[in-house]
Scaffold this motif. Structure first.
Motif, PDB file in Angstrom:
ATOM      1  N   PRO A  89       0.847  -1.193   0.000  1.00 37.97           N
ATOM      2  CA  PRO A  89       0.000   0.000   0.000  1.00 37.97           C
ATOM      3  C   PRO A  89       0.885   1.247   0.000  1.00 37.97           C
ATOM      4  O   PRO A  89       1.995   1.222   0.556  1.00 37.97           O
ATOM      5  CB  PRO A  89      -0.817  -0.118   1.287  1.00 37.97           C
ATOM      6  CG  PRO A  89      -0.142  -1.142   2.122  1.00 37.97           C
ATOM      7  CD  PRO A  89       0.717  -1.975   1.223  1.00 37.97           C
ATOM      8  N   PRO A  90       0.445   2.319  -0.625  1.00 38.74           N
ATOM      9  CA  PRO A  90       1.274   3.531  -0.714  1.00 38.74           C
ATOM     10  C   PRO A  90       1.782   4.030   0.647  1.00 38.74           C
ATOM     11  O   PRO A  90       2.922   4.467   0.754  1.00 38.74           O
ATOM     12  CB  PRO A  90       0.359   4.556  -1.365  1.00 38.74           C
ATOM     13  CG  PRO A  90      -0.644   3.752  -2.116  1.00 38.74           C
ATOM     14  CD  PRO A  90      -0.824   2.478  -1.337  1.00 38.74           C
ATOM     15  N   GLN A  91       0.965   3.945   1.683  1.00 39.12           N
ATOM     16  CA  GLN A  91       1.391   4.448   2.992  1.00 39.12           C
ATOM     17  C   GLN A  91       2.538   3.619   3.580  1.00 39.12           C
ATOM     18  O   GLN A  91       3.309   4.126   4.378  1.00 39.12           O
ATOM     19  CB  GLN A  91       0.214   4.546   3.976  1.00 39.12           C
ATOM     20  CG  GLN A  91      -0.429   3.235   4.361  1.00 39.12           C
ATOM     21  CD  GLN A  91      -1.552   2.794   3.444  1.00 39.12           C
ATOM     22  OE1 GLN A  91      -1.659   3.228   2.294  1.00 39.12           O
ATOM     23  NE2 GLN A  91      -2.405   1.904   3.930  1.00 39.12           N
ATOM     24  N   ALA A  92       2.678   2.353   3.164  1.00 37.12           N
ATOM     25  CA  ALA A  92       3.769   1.518   3.662  1.00 37.12           C
ATOM     26  C   ALA A  92       5.114   1.953   3.098  1.00 37.12           C
ATOM     27  O   ALA A  92       6.153   1.747   3.727  1.00 37.12           O
ATOM     28  CB  ALA A  92       3.512   0.052   3.325  1.00 37.12           C
ATOM     29  N   LEU A  93       5.102   2.563   1.909  1.00 32.28           N
ATOM     30  CA  LEU A  93       6.346   2.993   1.264  1.00 32.28           C
ATOM     31  C   LEU A  93       6.632   4.480   1.458  1.00 32.28           C
ATOM     32  O   LEU A  93       7.663   4.976   1.000  1.00 32.28           O
ATOM     33  CB  LEU A  93       6.299   2.663  -0.224  1.00 32.28           C
ATOM     34  CG  LEU A  93       6.242   1.170  -0.562  1.00 32.28           C
ATOM     35  CD1 LEU A  93       6.124   0.976  -2.070  1.00 32.28           C
ATOM     36  CD2 LEU A  93       7.440   0.436  -0.006  1.00 32.28           C
TER      37      LEU A  93
END
Length: 149
Positions: A89-93
């Motif tokens: 997910p974008p928030q993980a990166l």
């Protein structure tokens, strides 16, 4: 800090202080398992200094990659993350930076992957095939990517 940086380079990732499927930097800096908050540990000042040293390194990104916990990720793994970006997910990166506010408090801000990832690592990621990229990740993240394949 050099010792912990060498461990980070070897593993590619460490949890900053949370318990999880990979080693955590606070316990490595303390030289032993920590019960409760590392802030209460006798080596808290040393742990703080070591973790801050890693945070300040241009070769380390702080992401919420593993179980939503702060994960210290060494530059050698960034191309693998670029190659396998769709697995996460974008928030993980998103890189987690701490900023000092005018009132003197700290605030975490998120910097999207596309904004913080250097072009050289993005190009290196494009040159990797999926298997090469997966081999650079810890097992817990490989399983996540395989589940999405």
């Amino acid at each position: 800090m050099e010792d912990l940086l060498a461990v980070l380079v070897e593993h590619g990732m460490l949890l900053e202080s949370a318990r999880g499927p990979i080693p955590n930097g606070a316990e490595l800096a303390a030289g032993e398992p920590i019960r409760g908050s590392w802030w209460a540990h006798p080596a808290a000042h040393q742990i703080y200094d070591v973790l801050n040293g890693l945070r300040d390194s241009p070769d380390v990104a702080r992401l919420r990659l593993i179980n939503g916990k702060i994960t210290l990720v060494h530059r050698r793994v960034w191309p693998a993350l670029a190659c396998l970006e769709a697995c996460f997910p974008p928030q993980a990166l998103a890189r987690v930076d701490e900023v000092h506010t005018d009132s003197g408090s700290h605030r975490a801000i998120s910097v999207p992957f596309a904004e913080w990832l250097p072009d050289a690592e993005r190009r290196a990621g494009a040159a990797l095939d999926g298997a090469e990229a997966m081999a650079l990740l810890p097992e817990c993240l490989r399983a996540q990517c395989e589940a999405q394949a």
